[in-house]
Enzyme design. Structure first.
Site, mmCIF file in Angstrom:
data_model
loop_
_atom_site.group_PDB
_atom_site.id
_atom_site.type_symbol
_atom_site.label_atom_id
_atom_site.label_comp_id
_atom_site.label_asym_id
_atom_site.label_seq_id
_atom_site.Cartn_x
_atom_site.Cartn_y
_atom_site.Cartn_z
ATOM 1 N N ARG A 170 18.488 27.067 14.475
ATOM 2 C CA ARG A 170 18.258 28.022 13.459
ATOM 3 C C ARG A 170 17.081 28.808 13.474
ATOM 4 O O ARG A 170 16.278 29.394 12.410
ATOM 5 C CB ARG A 170 18.326 27.561 11.875
ATOM 6 N N SER A 222 24.534 26.212 3.971
ATOM 7 C CA SER A 222 23.522 25.195 3.688
ATOM 8 C C SER A 222 22.192 25.810 3.200
ATOM 9 O O SER A 222 21.787 27.078 4.025
ATOM 10 C CB SER A 222 23.245 24.566 5.184
ATOM 11 N N GLU A 293 16.801 27.219 5.149
ATOM 12 C CA GLU A 293 17.247 28.189 6.107
ATOM 13 C C GLU A 293 17.667 29.573 5.495
ATOM 14 O O GLU A 293 17.381 30.505 6.141
ATOM 15 C CB GLU A 293 18.698 27.171 6.285
HETATM 16 C C1 LIG Z 1 30.352 29.476 3.127
HETATM 17 C C2 LIG Z 1 29.010 29.791 4.071
HETATM 18 C C3 LIG Z 1 28.958 28.802 5.423
HETATM 19 C C4 LIG Z 1 28.042 28.925 6.226
HETATM 20 N N1 LIG Z 1 28.011 28.279 7.303
HETATM 21 C C5 LIG Z 1 27.259 28.298 8.329
HETATM 22 C C6 LIG Z 1 27.455 27.703 9.620
HETATM 23 O O1 LIG Z 1 27.884 26.775 9.948
HETATM 24 N N2 LIG Z 1 26.170 28.058 10.345
HETATM 25 C C7 LIG Z 1 25.359 28.915 10.167
HETATM 26 O O2 LIG Z 1 24.351 29.033 11.031
HETATM 27 N N3 LIG Z 1 25.217 29.534 9.200
HETATM 28 C C8 LIG Z 1 26.212 29.445 8.130
HETATM 29 N N4 LIG Z 1 26.027 30.062 7.035
HETATM 30 C C9 LIG Z 1 24.886 31.111 6.736
HETATM 31 C C10 LIG Z 1 25.304 32.627 7.418
HETATM 32 O O3 LIG Z 1 26.699 32.923 7.218
HETATM 33 C C11 LIG Z 1 24.685 32.793 8.614
HETATM 34 O O4 LIG Z 1 23.096 32.480 8.722
HETATM 35 C C12 LIG Z 1 24.563 34.272 9.038
HETATM 36 O O5 LIG Z 1 24.376 34.280 10.354
HETATM 37 C C13 LIG Z 1 24.138 35.130 8.374
HETATM 38 O O6 LIG Z 1 24.423 36.375 8.668
HETATM 39 P P1 LIG Z 1 24.352 37.680 7.973
HETATM 40 O O7 LIG Z 1 25.120 38.764 8.476
HETATM 41 O O8 LIG Z 1 25.235 37.170 6.454
HETATM 42 O O9 LIG Z 1 23.055 37.735 7.250
HETATM 43 P P2 LIG Z 1 22.180 38.115 5.974
HETATM 44 O O10 LIG Z 1 22.344 37.145 5.042
HETATM 45 O O11 LIG Z 1 22.774 39.526 5.535
HETATM 46 O O12 LIG Z 1 20.793 38.318 6.520
HETATM 47 C C14 LIG Z 1 20.014 37.160 6.862
HETATM 48 C C15 LIG Z 1 18.692 37.306 7.438
HETATM 49 O O13 LIG Z 1 18.882 38.426 8.756
HETATM 50 C C16 LIG Z 1 18.396 39.641 8.636
HETATM 51 N N5 LIG Z 1 19.405 40.530 9.117
HETATM 52 C C17 LIG Z 1 20.650 40.748 8.903
HETATM 53 N N6 LIG Z 1 21.034 41.682 9.734
HETATM 54 C C18 LIG Z 1 20.200 42.034 10.634
HETATM 55 C C19 LIG Z 1 20.166 43.044 11.549
HETATM 56 N N7 LIG Z 1 21.192 43.672 12.193
HETATM 57 N N8 LIG Z 1 19.040 43.078 12.208
HETATM 58 C C20 LIG Z 1 17.943 42.279 12.175
HETATM 59 N N9 LIG Z 1 17.932 41.372 10.989
HETATM 60 C C21 LIG Z 1 19.012 41.350 10.172
HETATM 61 C C22 LIG Z 1 18.194 39.931 6.984
HETATM 62 O O14 LIG Z 1 17.344 40.962 6.849
HETATM 63 C C23 LIG Z 1 17.834 38.431 6.730
HETATM 64 O O15 LIG Z 1 16.431 38.027 6.872
HETATM 65 C C24 LIG Z 1 27.058 30.045 6.070
HETATM 66 C C25 LIG Z 1 27.128 30.758 5.056
HETATM 67 C C26 LIG Z 1 28.179 30.609 3.987
HETATM 68 C C27 LIG Z 1 28.135 31.443 2.677
#
Ligand SMILES: Cc1cc2nc3c(=O)[nH]c(=O)nc-3n(C[C@H](O)[C@H](O)[C@H](O)COP(=O)(O)OP(=O)(O)OC[C@H]3O[C@@H](n4cnc5c(N)ncnc54)[C@H](O)[C@@H]3O)c2cc1C
Length: 305
Positions: A170, A222, A293
């Protein structure tokens, strides 16, 4: 309330609610919100914010952020609705930062490309996932990535190889540069296999996920990273007696203690209180510091909440 489409050449909206753009459905409004349709629009918006001396925040699918109840100052770029390109070029896949991971996994299955199955159940975008090195079932995105491109606040387009990004559990070097916008990523293709076989594996992983995780979708997955070499965070939280614990409408899941659910109209303050209480109690009982995280915005970018 559309504000100046003029100056940036892209519609910028004032005081827009951000909670609906997150999986937790928590958080205050963006002072200004815009959704660039392509890299050129992203450039114009960054230049616009730079000229006005405004902070810039990026939001993908909002599945790993806790937005403060007061919302975000400056300009927020919402990327989940745009930059969704996906193309196969020889032995690589090129994806835009706004592409949802389940779509990437689905397309790879259709093309008979193995290795992307673990992404099917992660509700984020490519940009957010590259930055945080999303992973599951023993695999992580960094293992698939070949190279990627970021846009800096000075509008330079920089290219990095996967090796330069030093992916870990992560984490990636991108966490040191939160003001860089991930715009595109290129993934190396692993083995090929019949699409039906790949889809069967995806179904298996999704079933394992459903068995372990709460049904309520209003979470961030998580909340804490698993401590290195120790028992998983969920186990520690459960042992510390937090399963089902509530602060207002924020509740530690009874099914998986590393999930905090919004069971009504939870506020960011309530979630933060639970997070702090968990960290204190786990440290007091086991001497282990649980590292978050989930990203707190705006605090984790150095701006006061
Ligand atoms: C039900 C559920 C299950 C999940 N399971 C997992 C799992 O199994 N494994 C896992 O790793 N994660 C999991 N996650 C967490 C999440 O989905 C991941 O961390 C995912 O990668 C976040 O992506 P996002 O686009 O939603 O980012 P966001 O939540 O929108 O942003 C996260 C961070 O990234 C930054 N960011 C977003 N887009 C960009 C970009 N284009 N350039 C630069 N920075 C950016 C944001 O500013 C923020 O700091 C889960 C979440 C949920 C709700």
């Amino acid at each position: 309330m559309a504000a100046s489409p003029g100056e940036a050449g892209v519609a910028v909206f004032n005081e827009q609610p951000l909670a609906p753009l997150t999986t937790w459905k928590i958080g205050g409004p963006a002072r200004r919100l815009a959704a660039p349709r392509d890299v050129e629009e992203a450039c114009r918006l960054l230049a616009y914010a730079h000229r006005r001396g405004q902070p810039v925040f990026f939001l993908g699918a909002g599945s790993n952020v806790l937005i403060d109840d007061k919302g975000l100052p400056g300009l927020t770029l919402h990327l989940a609705g745009s930059l969704k390109k996906l193309e196969r070029q020889g032995d690589v896949l090129r994806a835009g930062a706004g592409l949802p991971l389940p779509r990437l996994a689905g397309a790879a299955a259709r093309w008979g490309l193995k290795g992307f199955e673990f992404l099917a159940g992660i509700p984020g975008t490519v940009g957010g996932a590259v930055r945080l090195n999303a992973g599951a079932h023993g695999r992580h995105l960094g293992q698939l990535l070949k190279r990627m491109w970021v846009l800096t606040p000075r509008l330079q387009l920089l290219e990095f190889s996967a090796a330069e990004l030093e992916f870990g559990y992560r984490t990636s070097r991108l966490l040191d540069f939160p003001h860089w916008l991930v715009v595109e990523a290129e993934f190396a293709l692993e083995e090929e296999a019949p699409p039906e076989q790949i889809r069967a594996r995806m179904r298996e992983l999704m079933a394992a996920r459903r068995a372990r995780q709460p049904r309520n979708p209003r979470s961030c997955g998580s909340v804490f990273k698993n401590p290195p070499g120790g028992p998983p965070a969920g186990h520690l939280i459960e042992q510390a007696g937090f399963k089902g614990r509530r602060c207002g409408d924020a509740q530690v899941s009874r099914k998986h203690a590393n999930f905090i659910l919004n069971v009504g109209r939870a506020s960011a303050a309530e979630v933060k209180t639970l997070i702090r209480e968990i960290q204190e109690e786990v440290w007091r009982r086991f001497g282990i510091t649980l590292e978050r995280e989930v990203v707190f915005l705006p605090e984790d970018l150095g701006y006061p909440a």
